[in-house]
Design a protein around this motif. Structure first.
Motif, PDB file in Angstrom:
ATOM      1  N   GLY A 148       0.753  -1.245   0.181  1.00  0.00           N
ATOM      2  CA  GLY A 148       0.011   0.234   0.077  1.00  0.00           C
ATOM      3  C   GLY A 148       0.811   1.299   0.199  1.00  0.00           C
ATOM      4  O   GLY A 148       0.095   2.446   0.063  1.00  0.00           O
ATOM      5  N   ARG A 149       2.332   1.214   0.080  1.00  0.00           N
ATOM      6  CA  ARG A 149       3.029   2.553  -0.015  1.00  0.00           C
ATOM      7  C   ARG A 149       3.260   2.605  -1.279  1.00  0.00           C
ATOM      8  O   ARG A 149       4.034   3.652  -1.449  1.00  0.00           O
ATOM      9  N   ALA A 150       2.923   2.160  -2.660  1.00  0.00           N
ATOM     10  CA  ALA A 150       3.305   2.547  -3.760  1.00  0.00           C
ATOM     11  C   ALA A 150       1.989   2.223  -4.559  1.00  0.00           C
ATOM     12  O   ALA A 150       1.469   1.175  -4.391  1.00  0.00           O
ATOM     13  N   ALA A 151       2.088   3.083  -5.783  1.00  0.00           N
ATOM     14  CA  ALA A 151       1.157   2.408  -6.978  1.00  0.00           C
ATOM     15  C   ALA A 151       1.622   2.535  -8.215  1.00  0.00           C
ATOM     16  O   ALA A 151       2.702   3.292  -8.400  1.00  0.00           O
ATOM     17  N   VAL A 152       1.591   1.590  -9.202  1.00  0.00           N
ATOM     18  CA  VAL A 152       2.232   1.400 -10.325  1.00  0.00           C
ATOM     19  C   VAL A 152       1.135   1.476 -11.425  1.00  0.00           C
ATOM     20  O   VAL A 152       0.165   0.858 -11.546  1.00  0.00           O
ATOM     21  N   ALA A 153       1.638   2.298 -12.691  1.00  0.00           N
ATOM     22  CA  ALA A 153       0.478   2.087 -13.918  1.00  0.00           C
ATOM     23  C   ALA A 153       1.300   2.388 -14.989  1.00  0.00           C
ATOM     24  O   ALA A 153       2.349   2.874 -15.091  1.00  0.00           O
ATOM     25  N   THR A 154       0.722   1.866 -16.110  1.00  0.00           N
ATOM     26  CA  THR A 154       1.250   1.840 -17.508  1.00  0.00           C
ATOM     27  C   THR A 154       0.045   1.169 -18.401  1.00  0.00           C
ATOM     28  O   THR A 154      -0.984   0.406 -17.890  1.00  0.00           O
ATOM     29  N   ASP A 155       0.018   1.742 -19.622  1.00  0.00           N
ATOM     30  CA  ASP A 155      -0.841   1.269 -20.503  1.00  0.00           C
ATOM     31  C   ASP A 155      -0.039   0.371 -21.593  1.00  0.00           C
ATOM     32  O   ASP A 155      -1.084  -0.015 -22.691  1.00  0.00           O
ATOM     33  N   PHE A 156       1.184  -0.028 -21.329  1.00  0.00           N
ATOM     34  CA  PHE A 156       1.943  -1.052 -22.244  1.00  0.00           C
ATOM     35  C   PHE A 156       1.917  -0.303 -23.754  1.00  0.00           C
ATOM     36  O   PHE A 156       2.169  -1.080 -24.676  1.00  0.00           O
ATOM     37  N   ARG A 157       1.648   0.883 -23.892  1.00  0.00           N
ATOM     38  CA  ARG A 157       1.814   1.417 -25.230  1.00  0.00           C
ATOM     39  C   ARG A 157       3.022   2.426 -25.353  1.00  0.00           C
ATOM     40  O   ARG A 157       3.704   2.912 -24.223  1.00  0.00           O
ATOM     41  N   GLN A 158       3.422   2.753 -26.501  1.00  0.00           N
ATOM     42  CA  GLN A 158       4.672   3.360 -26.617  1.00  0.00           C
ATOM     43  C   GLN A 158       4.290   4.954 -26.986  1.00  0.00           C
ATOM     44  O   GLN A 158       3.044   5.393 -27.674  1.00  0.00           O
ATOM     45  N   ASP A 159       4.945   5.771 -26.607  1.00  0.00           N
ATOM     46  CA  ASP A 159       4.633   7.353 -26.641  1.00  0.00           C
ATOM     47  C   ASP A 159       5.312   7.726 -27.965  1.00  0.00           C
ATOM     48  O   ASP A 159       5.978   6.948 -28.864  1.00  0.00           O
ATOM     49  N   GLY A 160       5.564   9.048 -28.200  1.00  0.00           N
ATOM     50  CA  GLY A 160       6.130   9.651 -29.393  1.00  0.00           C
ATOM     51  C   GLY A 160       7.370   9.241 -29.430  1.00  0.00           C
ATOM     52  O   GLY A 160       7.873   9.261 -30.576  1.00  0.00           O
ATOM     53  N   ASP A 161       8.364   8.972 -28.262  1.00  0.00           N
ATOM     54  CA  ASP A 161       9.389   8.458 -28.361  1.00  0.00           C
ATOM     55  C   ASP A 161       9.793   6.917 -28.893  1.00  0.00           C
ATOM     56  O   ASP A 161      10.765   6.412 -28.809  1.00  0.00           O
ATOM     57  N   GLY A 162       8.588   6.341 -28.891  1.00  0.00           N
ATOM     58  CA  GLY A 162       8.665   4.648 -28.994  1.00  0.00           C
ATOM     59  C   GLY A 162       8.854   4.057 -27.620  1.00  0.00           C
ATOM     60  O   GLY A 162       9.416   3.058 -27.646  1.00  0.00           O
ATOM     61  N   LEU A 163       8.770   4.804 -26.458  1.00  0.00           N
ATOM     62  CA  LEU A 163       9.123   4.256 -25.101  1.00  0.00           C
ATOM     63  C   LEU A 163       8.003   3.958 -24.316  1.00  0.00           C
ATOM     64  O   LEU A 163       6.596   4.589 -24.633  1.00  0.00           O
ATOM     65  N   THR A 164       7.787   2.835 -23.629  1.00  0.00           N
ATOM     66  CA  THR A 164       6.750   2.443 -22.889  1.00  0.00           C
ATOM     67  C   THR A 164       6.774   3.230 -21.454  1.00  0.00           C
ATOM     68  O   THR A 164       7.525   3.303 -20.637  1.00  0.00           O
ATOM     69  N   ARG A 165       5.585   4.093 -21.280  1.00  0.00           N
ATOM     70  CA  ARG A 165       5.537   4.718 -19.880  1.00  0.00           C
ATOM     71  C   ARG A 165       5.289   4.081 -18.901  1.00  0.00           C
ATOM     72  O   ARG A 165       4.066   3.084 -18.983  1.00  0.00           O
ATOM     73  N   ILE A 166       5.915   4.044 -17.910  1.00  0.00           N
ATOM     74  CA  ILE A 166       5.490   3.565 -16.390  1.00  0.00           C
ATOM     75  C   ILE A 166       5.464   4.690 -15.372  1.00  0.00           C
ATOM     76  O   ILE A 166       6.429   5.367 -15.468  1.00  0.00           O
TER      77      ILE A 166
END
Length: 450
Positions: A180-198
């Protein structure tokens, strides 16, 4: 294996690595000589420590397929080290870390790829890094990019929690971790630079725990991409396997209908089919094995996250299980079909070889029988020739006796015809004995010669 990286496992036998005994002893423990591999074995658990990270922070991680080999990869990290004025790592090194501005650049070499990870503090308001990343102008990649990840670490607050809304809701994975001391999120998609955002939102986590959590998330993204490399290969092999299975069915149907007159042609087709299958299986062996290993790492990292679901959102494990499991089953199915088809081809080829062997034995039997018949005919002909030879020679001998009796008058008072008639059986018997002796003599010499 280090830090769960199954792809780096390499098994070698003692005979392959066994150096002379004097080389194996180095250092000491309580005064006793230590084994030469002890230091590396003990140090392996500390080889890749998790980075110590504090929010707010940005991590960029790029993984490159090292198609050019380790030499190219070594040249890239050596050039980066020289640009910073630090000593490059040894040629056998598999990891290296060096300061890059306010952050750290970490390099790791794996079996088929290498990773470059850079962390840097970011502005709490804008979220922009406080300096330029090392992946700008002047960075010479060692190969093609297989995975790229951008991890943003923020303090958990109502303001930063709004960043969840910047992800695509159709593929958003959002869960609570670290008790409960952290939350993680991603949509497993690539941004404009081709990177997966987390995105990582944390409250009161130590730098070591933040670093460990970040590394797990990056591993999930990297290894799930690598695991999926087996799917295109499996999809391309499937129709070819279907064609081979259909061809095997046709050949076995011919065998079932006992069309043995063309066993050699059937065996040739089966052999060609088996060679084609084995070539494709050998080419795909590594890829399918690597996909299994990478998928295992992903599942291990997901279990270590120990996610708690957020109402209305999918967890990472649920999302990836739904997407990756069918792909991994497809890879396993194709691999099992290859193995099954190989066994069927082997059994069919063994059966045909048995037919061919039986056919050859039958032909050899017929050939031997034919040779026996020819030998019998030759013997009879020889016997006939011998009989004719005895008669012919006896005729000439009796004729000579008749001339002798008429000319010399050896027995006065006995008509020459009577003497000639009496000499006929004697001449025939003597000629027969002579021919028989000559034949036995030849048989004896030929027997000794054999």
């Amino acid at each position: 294996m280090s830090d769960g990286r199954a792809e780096e496992l390499k098994i070698t036998t003692d005979d392959e690595l066994a150096p002379p005994l004097e080389r194996l002893v180095t250092g000491s423990v309580l005064g006793f000589p230590a084994h030469g591999g002890r230091a590396s074995a003990l140090g392996e658990v500390h080889a890749r420590p998790h980075p110590l990270l504090e929010a707010p922070c940005l991590i960029l991680q790029l993984s490159f397929m090292t198609e050019g080999g380790s030499a190219v990869d070594q040249a890239v990290i050596a050039e980066l080290s020289r640009r910073l004025g630090v000593v490059p790592p040894d040629a056998v090194a598999r990891h290296h870390a060096m300061r890059w501005g306010q952050g750290t650049l970490r390099w790791e070499r794996h079996t088929e790829f290498s990773s470059y990870q850079w962390d840097c503090p970011i502005s709490p308001r804008s979220g922009k890094p406080l300096q330029e990343s090392p992946f700008g102008n002047g960075f010479n990649p060692p190969g093609t990019v297989i995975s790229g990840t951008r991890v943003e670490i923020r303090k958990w607050s109502p303001a930063t929690e709004k960043l969840i809304g910047t992800f695509d809701p159709t593929s958003l994975g959002y869960s609570i971790v670290e008790g409960g001391r952290a939350a993680v999120a991603t949509d497993f998609r690539q941004d404009g630079d081709g990177l997966t955002r987390i995105l990582i939102l944390e409250r009161d986590l130590s730098p070591a725990r933040i670093g460990a959590l970040t590394q797990r998330l990056i591993d999930i993204e990297t290894y799930r991409t690598l695991a999926m490399l087996g799917l295109p290969l499996a999809q391309s092999l499937s129709p070819r396997l279907r064609r081979m299975e259909d061809r095997l069915a046709i050949l076995t149907d011919k065998m079932r209908r006992r069309e043995r007159h063309d066993s050699q042609a059937l065996l040739s087709e089966l052999t060609e089919l088996a060679a084609e299958l084995e070539a494709e299986a050998a080419a795909s062996l590594y890829r399918f094995g690597a996909s299994r290993a990478y998928d295992g790492i992903v599942q291990e990292r997901l279990e270590m996250l120990n996610e708690s679901p957020v109402p209305g959102y999918e967890t990472w494990a649920t999302f990836l299980q739904r997407r990756m499991a069918p792909a991994m089953r497809t890879c396993r199915s194709v691999e099992e079909r290859q193995a099954s088809l190989s066994r069927k081809l082997s059994r069919a080829a063994d059966l045909l070889r048995s037919w061919v062997d039986v056919e050859m034995e039958r032909q050899n039997r017929d050939l031997l029988a034919s040779m026996n018949r020819r030998a019998e005919l030759q013997l009879r002909l020889q016997q006939t020739v011998e009989g004719l030879s005895v008669a012919a020679i006896s005729y000439y001998v009796v004729g000579l006796i008749a001339y002798l009796v008429k000319g010399v008058h050896l027995f006065p008072g006995i008509p020459p015809e009577t003497i000639t008639a009496a000499a006929v059986p004697v001449a025939v018997l003597l000629m027969w004995l002579l021919v028989r002796r000559i034949r036995r003599k030849h048989a004896h010499h030929s027997g000794r010669g054999g």
